[in-house]
Scaffold this active site. Sequence first.
Site, PDB file in Angstrom:
ATOM      1  N   PHE A 139       0.617  -1.308   0.361  1.00 60.78           N
ATOM      2  CA  PHE A 139       0.106   0.199  -0.098  1.00 60.78           C
ATOM      3  C   PHE A 139       1.085   1.231  -0.015  1.00 60.78           C
ATOM      4  O   PHE A 139       1.709   1.117   0.592  1.00 60.78           O
ATOM      5  CB  PHE A 139      -0.827  -0.144   0.578  1.00 60.78           C
ATOM      6  N   ASP A 209       1.739  -3.454   9.094  1.00 59.32           N
ATOM      7  CA  ASP A 209       0.667  -3.039   8.501  1.00 59.32           C
ATOM      8  C   ASP A 209      -0.406  -3.742   8.789  1.00 59.32           C
ATOM      9  O   ASP A 209      -0.859  -4.930   7.810  1.00 59.32           O
ATOM     10  CB  ASP A 209       1.055  -1.823   7.344  1.00 59.32           C
ATOM     11  N   TYR A 234     -10.614   1.969  10.586  1.00 59.58           N
ATOM     12  CA  TYR A 234     -12.376   2.727  10.058  1.00 59.58           C
ATOM     13  C   TYR A 234     -12.564   1.512   9.209  1.00 59.58           C
ATOM     14  O   TYR A 234     -13.150   1.951   8.585  1.00 59.58           O
ATOM     15  CB  TYR A 234     -11.900   3.617   9.239  1.00 59.58           C
ATOM     16  N   LYS A 235     -11.370   0.892   8.888  1.00 53.18           N
ATOM     17  CA  LYS A 235     -12.114  -0.467   8.046  1.00 53.18           C
ATOM     18  C   LYS A 235     -12.915  -1.903   9.032  1.00 53.18           C
ATOM     19  O   LYS A 235     -14.237  -0.879   9.803  1.00 53.18           O
ATOM     20  CB  LYS A 235     -10.623  -1.142   7.542  1.00 53.18           C
ATOM     21  N   ARG A 383     -12.705  -4.941  -6.476  1.00 52.20           N
ATOM     22  CA  ARG A 383     -12.253  -5.088  -4.881  1.00 52.20           C
ATOM     23  C   ARG A 383     -13.484  -5.393  -3.957  1.00 52.20           C
ATOM     24  O   ARG A 383     -14.668  -4.138  -3.947  1.00 52.20           O
ATOM     25  CB  ARG A 383     -11.868  -4.787  -4.552  1.00 52.20           C
TER      26      ARG A 383
HETATM   27  C1  LIG Z   1      -2.433  -1.195   3.788  1.00 54.57           C
HETATM   28  C2  LIG Z   1      -2.619   0.291   4.520  1.00 54.57           C
HETATM   29  N1  LIG Z   1      -1.820   1.097   5.529  1.00 54.57           N
HETATM   30  C3  LIG Z   1      -1.856   2.357   5.445  1.00 54.57           C
HETATM   31  C4  LIG Z   1      -3.616   2.544   5.115  1.00 54.57           C
HETATM   32  C5  LIG Z   1      -3.201   4.000   5.020  1.00 54.57           C
HETATM   33  O1  LIG Z   1      -3.613   4.826   6.341  1.00 54.57           O
HETATM   34  P1  LIG Z   1      -4.205   6.456   6.987  1.00 54.57           P
HETATM   35  O2  LIG Z   1      -4.868   5.921   7.204  1.00 54.57           O
HETATM   36  O3  LIG Z   1      -2.754   6.916   7.203  1.00 54.57           O
HETATM   37  O4  LIG Z   1      -4.690   7.563   5.334  1.00 54.57           O
HETATM   38  C6  LIG Z   1      -4.278   1.996   4.097  1.00 54.57           C
HETATM   39  C7  LIG Z   1      -5.699   2.491   3.868  1.00 54.57           C
HETATM   40  O5  LIG Z   1      -6.198   1.819   2.993  1.00 54.57           O
HETATM   41  C8  LIG Z   1      -3.815   0.753   4.076  1.00 54.57           C
HETATM   42  O6  LIG Z   1      -4.448   0.021   2.941  1.00 54.57           O
END
Ligand SMILES: Cc1ncc(COP(=O)(O)O)c(C=O)c1O
Length: 424
Positions: A139, A209, A234-235, A383
């Site tokens: 990502f 992550d 938020y997911k 997706r």
């Molecule tokens: C693997 C991953 N890391 C980080 C993020 C996003 O991070 P942030 O909340 O800082 O925008 C996402 C967003 O979809 C993601 O899929």
Amino acid sequence: MASPDIQTSRQASRPATRQDCLALDEADPLAPRRQMFQLPPGVIYLDGNSLGALTHAAERRVQQTLGAEWGTDLIKSWNAHDWIELPARLGARIAPLVGAAPDETIVCDSTSVNIFKIAAAAARARGERHRIVTELGNFPTDPYMLQGLAALVPGLELVCVERDQLEGAIDEQTFLVVLTHVHYATAEMFDLATLTAQVQAKGARILWDLSHSVGAVPVDLAAAGADFAVGCSYKYLNGGPGAPAFMYVRRELQADLQPVLSGWLGHARPFDFIDEYVPAAGMTRHRCGTPPVLAFAALEGALSVFEGVDMQVLRRKSEALSELFIELVESFGADFGAVLASPRSAAQRGSHVSFAHPDGYALMQQLISRGIIGDFRAPNLLRFGFTPLYLRYVDVWDAAQGLREELQRWRTVGPSAVVRQSVT
Ligand SMILES: Cc1ncc(COP(=O)(O)O)c(C=O)c1O
């Protein structure tokens, strides 16, 4: 590994019918959780892997924070309602979902910022080593934040390699490896324990992550002995748009991890207002500034829907929903150029499924316009996220049927000239 739920409810030899799906919903132990969410009528929501749905508890908690707390108790609320401890309190609530102890997690800032904070602190403690390794196609925020750090720290080198080259790239110069457990596009899942052990055997630390794992895939950071982790709330945690992220540091590493973003709320005694920065003990030092209390309130409410949920049961349903979708779409997809882009084996897949299609963006827009909400990831992925707490088997069946109709229509009318919006 097919879920027992799905195997017992119908014969494996014939495709699932809508009736089968209704029977699976009847027998689903998680089905009552759906009532905890506010889902718009007529919508099949397959994007909880990007932005989770609103819970009634989050709405109530935000109302309470607005009215009884901010509106009534004003600034007294920092103490009276313990706003000041929200980062630690919510960190402790997320800890069991990732196999961490309550004092190893904290909620603060965004995932992007937390990646930078951990990588920068690790760079400060790196000794002679100068290399960070990450995966190409990760990502983008992960490598982008690391690129920023590499530009700031003289001599720091960032190495990005394909997944199958990772082992060779991690050497005695490497101090940190940054990987995403469940890939944002394909849902391909690393074996977290094996990779952690491989990295540590080379004398490096690993930062996971967990954005696409937490709340969907059981994770055991303690069992793996993982060093660092971050992730979005938020997911699958349904914390709300832009909800604060979490970070984890293994307890034994906490004392030596000196913050680079040394803000006042990470100070040992913030209300002494002294000139010199003295880091607080434990995870508290990783707070920077004032927490956004309304966003924390939404997340605090949302986390209550996980109370009493057995993550193994949740995972089995996630696998079953995903398997069902793959089976249904593959029964017609290839005829229309839709090809599975996620691992076929459930054991190697997170909780979303992607299909590649040359006209993927336009197809997804069509699906969204009829209430089947997934998303598109460039260059060609449709997706679909499967959130076991509020999705029904019948939703999966209806979504696959909707996709079949849209593919049929696409073949008749041909590619459409849809203008891509800024968020896909
Ligand atoms: C693997 C991953 N890391 C980080 C993020 C996003 O991070 P942030 O909340 O800082 O925008 C996402 C967003 O979809 C993601 O899929």
